[in-house]
Design a protein around this motif. Sequence first.
Motif, PDB file in Angstrom:
ATOM      1  N   SER A 117       0.834  -1.209   0.000  1.00 14.33           N
ATOM      2  CA  SER A 117       0.000   0.000   0.000  1.00 14.33           C
ATOM      3  C   SER A 117       0.866   1.256   0.000  1.00 14.33           C
ATOM      4  O   SER A 117       0.401   2.345  -0.338  1.00 14.33           O
ATOM      5  CB  SER A 117      -0.961   0.016   1.196  1.00 14.33           C
ATOM      6  N   GLU A 143      -5.730  -1.497  -1.188  1.00 11.56           N
ATOM      7  CA  GLU A 143      -6.283  -0.138  -0.988  1.00 11.56           C
ATOM      8  C   GLU A 143      -7.071  -0.015   0.316  1.00 11.56           C
ATOM      9  O   GLU A 143      -7.372   1.091   0.760  1.00 11.56           O
ATOM     10  CB  GLU A 143      -7.157   0.257  -2.176  1.00 11.56           C
ATOM     11  N   ARG A 144      -7.395  -1.158   0.923  1.00 12.69           N
ATOM     12  CA  ARG A 144      -8.134  -1.115   2.195  1.00 12.69           C
ATOM     13  C   ARG A 144      -7.214  -0.957   3.401  1.00 12.69           C
ATOM     14  O   ARG A 144      -7.661  -0.687   4.509  1.00 12.69           O
ATOM     15  CB  ARG A 144      -8.932  -2.419   2.394  1.00 12.69           C
TER      16      ARG A 144
END
Length: 328
Positions: free
Chosen positions: A46, A306-307
């Motif tokens: 990320s 993306e979380r």
Amino acid sequence: MENTTQHEFTPPTDRPVVGRFAPSPSGRMHLGNVFSCLMAWLAARSAGGRMVMRIEDLDQRSQNPENARLLMDDLRWLGLDWDEGPYYQSERLELYRDAVERLSNRGLTYPCFCTRAELHAASAPHASDGTYIYQGTCKGLSAEQVRQKSVSRPPATRVMVPEASDPTGLVEFYDLAYGPQREVLANDCGDFLLRRSDGVFAYQLAVVVDDGEMGVTQVVRGRDLLGSSARQTWLSRQLGYEPPTFGHVPLLVAPDGRRLSKRDQDLHMGVLRERFGNPKPLLSMLAAAVGMTESGEEKGANELVERFSWEALSAHENDVVVANGTLL
Ligand code: GLU
């Protein structure tokens, strides 16, 4: 180790992220290991970072090529990949030897002849990670005493941490999930082992040398190792490396609070792969435990990138309870 609000730290952000998997192949991965690996991978990816694979097989028990192979196969099946490695610690002994020698040349180490029984009998207070705080019994031995004692027992090697009154022994760092941390090494861990009396290099030394040599900038692992991070930060500086940023993640525990371990056969990857058939529901169950997915959502590793957020992890700093194979 204590949390403190007296100092404001900001995590360093200027280095490109290099994360790592550092599994000990003493058995098949279990759900708890998968959770830590997933968080380490998501944290690196990320941030647009790279991952290094390092097999921590210094101990005889973990020198098991089949376990190492299965471990990497399980991670690939989960979709958790890496860009560099695998490195094997058992093939890097020269580097560890050299690091101990550099510290010894600066007068920072001493031989220790204490047996396990003697260490326990000294009834020292326990450090934050459950290990004893060494009282320095062997610190002042003369060359003659060392010679005499060496006849009956090979010594271990310890590194001398600064006296409690010496400000260089105060280690402060910012944990990405648990926030600011500070430890006075002399009070909270004491002189620690670099090499055991059987010649095996200590975890603390090997991990610092490897993270330094491999350019690791971000260490993400289970909360049980939070208490090692001050030692590693200090040792890393002593050896001329820039310490990594640390981020510790909750542990997975049984309903009685016991940490999941390789003994929980029903939760090892062989069984889990069969039960779930596909990595998505397994990864999603783990991500849901720290609020990164809603229940019912099925996401693969790449979709979870993306979380990921440190805020989500910080908000779930308590252990995650697993009962009957399900996260509560
Ligand atoms: N090899 C250690 C373990 O499997 C992890 C070491 C680390 O992440 O620093 O528990």
